[in-house]
Design an enzyme around this catalytic site. Structure first.
Site, PDB file in Angstrom:
ATOM      1  N   GLU A   1       4.664-119.682   6.836  1.00 25.30           N
ATOM      2  CA  GLU A   1       6.201-120.171   7.422  1.00 25.30           C
ATOM      3  C   GLU A   1       7.267-121.052   6.699  1.00 25.30           C
ATOM      4  OE1 GLU A   1       7.384-123.045  10.560  1.00 25.30           O
ATOM      5  OE2 GLU A   1       6.264-121.487  10.251  1.00 25.30           O
TER       6      GLU A   1
ATOM      7  N   HIS B   1       9.474-119.158   5.077  1.00 27.85           N
ATOM      8  CA  HIS B   1      10.604-119.337   5.963  1.00 27.85           C
ATOM      9  C   HIS B   1      11.712-120.230   6.587  1.00 27.85           C
ATOM     10  CE1 HIS B   1      11.987-117.394   9.916  1.00 27.85           C
ATOM     11  NE2 HIS B   1      11.385-117.869  10.784  1.00 27.85           N
TER      12      HIS B   1
ATOM     13  N   HIS C   1      13.517-116.726  20.827  1.00 32.71           N
ATOM     14  CA  HIS C   1      13.976-117.228  18.887  1.00 32.71           C
ATOM     15  C   HIS C   1      14.188-115.963  18.403  1.00 32.71           C
ATOM     16  CE1 HIS C   1      11.907-119.091  14.901  1.00 32.71           C
ATOM     17  NE2 HIS C   1      12.983-119.835  15.839  1.00 32.71           N
TER      18      HIS C   1
ATOM     19  N   HIS D   1       7.482-103.906  28.557  1.00 32.72           N
ATOM     20  CA  HIS D   1       8.388-103.077  27.495  1.00 32.72           C
ATOM     21  C   HIS D   1       8.159-101.935  27.071  1.00 32.72           C
ATOM     22  CE1 HIS D   1      10.247-103.615  23.188  1.00 32.72           C
ATOM     23  NE2 HIS D   1       9.165-102.834  22.860  1.00 32.72           N
TER      24      HIS D   1
ATOM     25  N   HIS E   1       9.759-101.904  13.031  1.00 27.06           N
ATOM     26  CA  HIS E   1       9.986-102.156  14.250  1.00 27.06           C
ATOM     27  C   HIS E   1      11.414-103.122  14.454  1.00 27.06           C
ATOM     28  CE1 HIS E   1       9.616-100.814  18.007  1.00 27.06           C
ATOM     29  NE2 HIS E   1       9.143-102.056  18.676  1.00 27.06           N
TER      30      HIS E   1
END
Length: 306
Positions: free
Chosen positions: A60, A63, A125, A216, A278
């Site tokens: 975290e 990032h 996001h 999806h 991906h």
């Protein structure tokens, strides 16, 4: 006239940095490290720099550091590009979009840490970061004068290809959102088989998580079919315009690779490397589709049938 070499390096660094932000955000989500720094922002666990570091804190906090550092690069790139390439009509718009959506995604991330957000909001996001990446990517192409190398100024695209290009690009954003929703609702492993949720018991989804996952997959199937159709159309009618025909060939390769890695994610039970690849491929595909939109906007002629 070739652009400043330093500006080119800055553009490349910003593009790679934005990819790092996209993949870093996906890593935070996949490893459930979003609360690694607790309910503190921009600090971490009540400190400016955390003194106690575990895996969640490291992911975290790293990032956040990458986002801040890349943010500085993007501001520099946008200002420099505005001044050096302001005569190119897309430059100012792309510069604004790169900064605006980078700030917006940072604010959404901060809001999640401080107050929490619903899954359907959090799914935005990744998509918001993707817009900022695409703006930086297109700026980089302009700086490297890709348009001139492929004679993009003389591209002629018919109405049929024009509307398919716009439509599939907008639709791709829906596919991106559904994929992000799979991650944020923890629906990635709800279906153990592929292509159906349960190959030995084919039927409609039975709960919300299965609906998200299968929704999806259906969205991904439709974009594969759509891009394949556009590719064959472009290959038939635009062989003399390599930037168009080759562009859609690359798009087809990317969307097939995207589907393959999605299948791999299922078979490997959400292997982290497969999941990050991906996310990487869909980022590249969306950037390419937006470049095809740029070509459409520059086209000098729109025919009725092609």
């Amino acid at each position: 006239m070739q652009h400043n070499r330093t500006l080119k390096w800055l553009a490349v660094a910003s593009t790679i940095g934005m990819l790092a932000i996209l993949l870093g955000g996906a890593l935070v989500t996949k490893t459930e490290s979003g609360m690694g720094c607790g309910r503190h922002w921009p600090g971490c666990n009540g400190e400016l720099i955390p003194s106690e570091i575990n895996a969640e804190v490291l992911i975290e906090f790293s990032h956040r550091l990458v986002t801040g550092a890349v943010g500085i690069l993007i501001v520099l790139l946008s200002v420099w590009a505005w001044r050096a390439l302001g005569h190119i009509r897309e430059t100012k718009f792309l510069s604004f979009m790169a900064i605006f959506f980078l700030v917006l995604q940072a604010l959404i991330g901060a809001a999640q840490v401080l107050w929490g957000q619903g899954d359907f909001i959090l799914a935005l996001h990744f998509g918001i970061s993707l817009i900022s990446f695409t703006a930086v990517f297109l700026l980089t192409l302009l700086i490297f004068e890709v348009d001139r190398k492929f004679d993009a100024e003389n591209v002629r695209i018919g109405n049929k290809l024009k509307w398919h290009t716009i439509g599939v690009t907008l639709y791709s954003y829906i596919v991106v959102y559904t994929g992000a929703l799979v991650r944020h609702t923890d629906s990635g492993l709800v279906c153990r088989d592929w292509p159906f949720c349960r190959n030995d018991d084919i039927g409609l989804p039975t709960n919300m998580h299965e609906w998200v996952q299968m929704g999806h997959r259906l969205a991904a199937l439709l974009i594969i079919i759509w891009i394949a159709y556009i590719f064959f159309h472009a290959w038939k009618h635009y062989q003399n315009q390599k930037v168009v025909s080759r562009g859609w060939l690359i798009a087809l390769i990317l969307v097939l690779a995207q589907a393959s890695t999605g299948m791999l994610v299922v078979f490997t039970r959400a292997n982290l490397a497969a999941a990050l690849i991906h996310s990487l491929i869909i980022s590249l595909l969306f950037g390419l589709l937006c470049y095809m939109i740029l070509l459409v906007s520059r086209s000098r002629h729109f025919g009725k049938n092609s």
